[in-house]
Design a protein around this motif. Structure first.
Motif, mmCIF file in Angstrom:
data_model
loop_
_atom_site.group_PDB
_atom_site.id
_atom_site.type_symbol
_atom_site.label_atom_id
_atom_site.label_comp_id
_atom_site.label_asym_id
_atom_site.label_seq_id
_atom_site.Cartn_x
_atom_site.Cartn_y
_atom_site.Cartn_z
ATOM 1 N N SER A 64 0.839 -1.190 0.000
ATOM 2 C CA SER A 64 0.000 0.000 0.000
ATOM 3 C C SER A 64 0.880 1.247 0.000
ATOM 4 O O SER A 64 1.856 1.324 0.748
ATOM 5 N N CYS A 65 0.524 2.210 -0.843
ATOM 6 C CA CYS A 65 1.280 3.463 -0.945
ATOM 7 C C CYS A 65 0.407 4.628 -0.500
ATOM 8 O O CYS A 65 -0.818 4.588 -0.627
ATOM 9 N N ASP A 66 1.045 5.698 -0.008
ATOM 10 C CA ASP A 66 0.271 6.827 0.506
ATOM 11 C C ASP A 66 -0.065 7.870 -0.549
ATOM 12 O O ASP A 66 -0.803 8.807 -0.272
ATOM 13 N N SER A 67 0.454 7.741 -1.770
ATOM 14 C CA SER A 67 0.085 8.660 -2.851
ATOM 15 C C SER A 67 0.136 7.918 -4.174
ATOM 16 O O SER A 67 0.827 6.900 -4.307
ATOM 17 N N THR A 68 -0.566 8.467 -5.166
ATOM 18 C CA THR A 68 -0.571 7.826 -6.480
ATOM 19 C C THR A 68 0.792 7.915 -7.153
ATOM 20 O O THR A 68 1.169 7.032 -7.920
ATOM 21 N N ALA A 69 1.541 8.973 -6.859
ATOM 22 C CA ALA A 69 2.876 9.099 -7.445
ATOM 23 C C ALA A 69 3.792 7.975 -6.950
ATOM 24 O O ALA A 69 4.517 7.363 -7.749
ATOM 25 N N TRP A 70 3.761 7.678 -5.644
ATOM 26 C CA TRP A 70 4.579 6.597 -5.109
ATOM 27 C C TRP A 70 4.067 5.232 -5.573
ATOM 28 O O TRP A 70 4.854 4.307 -5.795
ATOM 29 N N ALA A 71 2.761 5.092 -5.753
ATOM 30 C CA ALA A 71 2.215 3.837 -6.269
ATOM 31 C C ALA A 71 2.708 3.600 -7.691
ATOM 32 O O ALA A 71 3.089 2.491 -8.061
ATOM 33 N N THR A 72 2.733 4.664 -8.516
ATOM 34 C CA THR A 72 3.243 4.546 -9.878
ATOM 35 C C THR A 72 4.727 4.195 -9.867
ATOM 36 O O THR A 72 5.187 3.338 -10.634
ATOM 37 N N GLN A 73 5.475 4.840 -8.997
ATOM 38 C CA GLN A 73 6.914 4.551 -8.882
ATOM 39 C C GLN A 73 7.143 3.087 -8.501
ATOM 40 O O GLN A 73 7.995 2.416 -9.065
ATOM 41 N N LEU A 74 6.360 2.580 -7.549
ATOM 42 C CA LEU A 74 6.521 1.191 -7.114
ATOM 43 C C LEU A 74 6.110 0.218 -8.225
ATOM 44 O O LEU A 74 6.734 -0.828 -8.389
ATOM 45 N N ARG A 75 5.088 0.564 -8.995
ATOM 46 C CA ARG A 75 4.704 -0.301 -10.130
ATOM 47 C C ARG A 75 5.835 -0.397 -11.147
ATOM 48 O O ARG A 75 6.036 -1.447 -11.757
ATOM 49 N N LEU A 76 6.546 0.690 -11.351
ATOM 50 C CA LEU A 76 7.686 0.665 -12.278
ATOM 51 C C LEU A 76 8.844 -0.160 -11.723
ATOM 52 O O LEU A 76 9.574 -0.798 -12.473
ATOM 53 N N LEU A 77 9.015 -0.144 -10.406
ATOM 54 C CA LEU A 77 10.108 -0.883 -9.762
ATOM 55 C C LEU A 77 9.746 -2.332 -9.440
ATOM 56 O O LEU A 77 10.606 -3.087 -8.986
ATOM 57 N N ALA A 78 8.498 -2.717 -9.634
ATOM 58 C CA ALA A 78 8.011 -4.036 -9.206
ATOM 59 C C ALA A 78 8.831 -5.208 -9.752
ATOM 60 O O ALA A 78 9.185 -6.104 -8.985
ATOM 61 N N PRO A 79 9.175 -5.266 -11.050
ATOM 62 C CA PRO A 79 9.951 -6.425 -11.524
ATOM 63 C C PRO A 79 11.306 -6.565 -10.824
ATOM 64 O O PRO A 79 11.714 -7.670 -10.453
ATOM 65 N N ARG A 80 11.997 -5.438 -10.625
ATOM 66 C CA ARG A 80 13.291 -5.504 -9.923
ATOM 67 C C ARG A 80 13.105 -5.875 -8.457
ATOM 68 O O ARG A 80 13.918 -6.602 -7.884
#
Length: 187
Positions: free
Chosen positions: A125-141
């Protein structure tokens, strides 16, 4: 053999051919009876102790019934119950800032791990949509990094949740009695 019964052990007044008298024969018979009784008692005691769960008494040497360190007992319990993957993921949740970094850990936190063999999804769970987007980009790594630590195939996917919005309900205090929501005003 004569009909007088000489040479037969146990007959009154008979002495054995080997020179044993009645007293000696009685001692031998008593000793044999004691050994048989001792063997029967030991067998009965062993059966009784087996019913009680082994029944071996603790001695000077270590055995499986001796107290164990807490860590060893917990590790044995985890192995016996098959909780290796959930326990490893729980450790990841505790070490989240070291795994993803301080910045990301401040804004994103692991919430749930689905341990089903066909799922193996870590929900974050992320506290903002910007951090959620960042985590989605980093998810494979991040999945690759987690599988390095936990073992291959422990985490197959990371599900990223954005911030929760306000509750969408029509049960507020200004609701008209009998209405079914916003669609009934034009009906």
């Amino acid at each position: 053999m004569s009909g007088t019964g000489q040479g037969l052990p146990g007959t009154p007044g008979a002495a054995g051919q080997d020179g044993a008298s009645g007293v000696d024969l009685a001692r031998v018979a008593l000793r044999a009876a004691k050994e048989q009784a001792r063997a029967r008692g030991a067998a009965a005691r062993d059966r009784k102790q087996a019913r009680r769960g082994g029944g071996l008494r603790s001695g000077a040497r270590a055995d499986g019934r001796d107290p164990q360190p807490l860590g060893a007992a917990i590790n044995r319990l985890i192995t016996e119950r098959g909780w290796e993957a959930p326990a490893a993921v729980g450790g990841v949740m505790g070490r989240w800032p070291q795994i993803v970094g301080e910045d990301l850990a401040r804004h994103c936190a692991p919430v749930h791990y689905d341990e089903e063999p066909d799922q193996r999804v870590l929900t974050v769970s992320c506290d903002s949509t910007a951090w959620a987007t960042q985590l989605r980009l980093l998810a494979p790594r991040l999945v690759a990094r987690l599988n390095e630590d936990l073992g291959q195939g422990t985490v197959r996917m990371i599900k990223v949740l954005g911030p929760g919005g306000p509750r969408r309900g029509y049960g507020g205090p200004l609701r008209a009695p009998g209405s079914t929501g916003p669609g009934d005003t034009y009906g």
